[in-house]
Scaffold this motif. Structure first.
Motif, PDB file in Angstrom:
ATOM      1  N   THR A  36       0.844  -1.196   0.000  1.00 33.17           N
ATOM      2  CA  THR A  36       0.000   0.000   0.000  1.00 33.17           C
ATOM      3  C   THR A  36       0.885   1.255   0.000  1.00 33.17           C
ATOM      4  OG1 THR A  36      -1.537  -1.231   1.367  1.00 33.17           O
ATOM      5  CG2 THR A  36      -1.912   1.128   1.217  1.00 33.17           C
ATOM      6  N   GLU A  42      -5.979   5.279   3.136  1.00 37.42           N
ATOM      7  CA  GLU A  42      -7.251   5.315   3.869  1.00 37.42           C
ATOM      8  C   GLU A  42      -7.313   4.104   4.796  1.00 37.42           C
ATOM      9  OE1 GLU A  42      -9.383   7.728   3.879  1.00 37.42           O
ATOM     10  OE2 GLU A  42      -8.799   8.901   2.105  1.00 37.42           O
ATOM     11  N   ARG A  43      -8.440   3.990   5.495  1.00 40.84           N
ATOM     12  CA  ARG A  43      -8.647   2.929   6.471  1.00 40.84           C
ATOM     13  C   ARG A  43      -8.325   1.527   5.926  1.00 40.84           C
ATOM     14  NH1 ARG A  43     -11.506   4.361  10.878  1.00 40.84           N
ATOM     15  NH2 ARG A  43     -12.166   2.645  12.233  1.00 40.84           N
ATOM     16  N   ASP A  44      -8.715   1.282   4.669  1.00 39.89           N
ATOM     17  CA  ASP A  44      -8.510  -0.063   4.107  1.00 39.89           C
ATOM     18  C   ASP A  44      -7.045  -0.335   3.756  1.00 39.89           C
ATOM     19  OD1 ASP A  44      -8.208   1.531   1.898  1.00 39.89           O
ATOM     20  OD2 ASP A  44      -9.857   0.661   0.737  1.00 39.89           O
ATOM     21  N   ILE A  83      -5.592  -9.390   2.368  1.00 41.83           N
ATOM     22  CA  ILE A  83      -4.729  -8.271   2.758  1.00 41.83           C
ATOM     23  C   ILE A  83      -3.615  -8.753   3.700  1.00 41.83           C
ATOM     24  CG2 ILE A  83      -6.244  -7.506   4.649  1.00 41.83           C
ATOM     25  CD1 ILE A  83      -5.492  -4.603   3.771  1.00 41.83           C
TER      26      ILE A  83
END
Ligand SMILES: [Zn+2]
Length: 244
Positions: A36, A42-44, A83
């Motif tokens: 990422t 962001e949150r995800d 994830i």
């Protein structure tokens, strides 16, 4: 904090570089997901993990990359979905287990790496150069030589910070890694931002001093004085309240 550190205009990281973490409670924390980007995260972009199984890895002897991957996936609070926690989750887990450390920001600032990737890095960081460096970043950074990212780096950071604690009696605010980058440790998210900003400034000033004969370090007596002065302690608490 993660968006702040990842803002491209600051030049602390580009692309997927760097990673951040935040304590949730005594047993779990959030860490950036592998691959990422910090810019606009962001949150995800984060995954919640349990610290106990990650800390166990630091004492588990030789682990293959595959075993590390499997154990990191198994440490997730939510087991559904693909994830994956960053491989640097190992050092985040250990640093977040230290007193007063609730947020960790790891970046590769160009200004810092100009020093940490140089032949003269060790000499360059031996002294403190201005009062606000000490107010925000402490009496000295901890530092270590280049180490393979992942389990080996987490173990090297642990021994470096433990040795620093034995010598200085406290947890460092800044950990510098040769040929890699920096880590800021804070009680609040704002403190991690402040520490990173200030050490990047230190790095820029250090580079600038090379044009005028090299850095002049503040005497140890004055470093200790700045670190313990009541007015500087007051400034530190105000800065922490504003930042956090
Ligand atoms: Zn890194």
């Amino acid at each position: 904090m993660s968006q702040f550190l990842g803002d491209p205009s600051r030049d602390y990281v580009i692309l997927g570089e760097g990673n951040t973490s935040a304590r949730i409670d005594d047993e779990t924390f959030f860490v950036k997901a592998s691959g990422t980007r910090l810019a606009g995260i962001e949150r995800d972009g984060f995954v919640a993990v349990r610290n106990a199984p990650i800390l166990e890895m630091l004492d588990a002897g030789d682990l293959s990359d595959r075993e590390i991957d499997q154990r990191l996936m198994a440490a997730r609070v939510d087991q559904s979905g693909p994830i994956k926690p960053s491989v640097e989750t190992l050092f985040h887990a250990w640093l977040l287990s230290q007193p007063d450390v609730n947020f960790v920001g790891h970046t590769h600032p160009t200004a810092v790496n100009a020093i940490m990737c140089s032949v003269g890095w060790r000499d360059a960081i031996q002294g403190r150069i201005f009062p606000d460096e000490i107010v925000y970043c402490g009496v000295a950074p901890a530092y270590l030589e280049y180490t393979d990212p992942g389990c080996a780096l987490a173990r090297a950071i642990r021994s470096t910070v433990e040795e620093y604690g034995d010598r200085c009696g406290l947890v460092p605010k800044v950990v510098l890694i040769q040929n890699h980058g920096m880590i800021a440790l804070g009680a609040t998210a704002g403190e991690v931002q402040d520490i990173t900003q200030m050490w990047v400034k230190v790095a820029r000033v250090l580079a600038g001093t090379q044009a005028f004969g090299g850095p002049h370090f503040i005497s140890q007596e004055n470093v200790d004085r700045l670190h313990t002065r009541p007015d500087e302690d007051y400034r530190r608490r105000v800065a922490r309240a504003q930042g956090g």
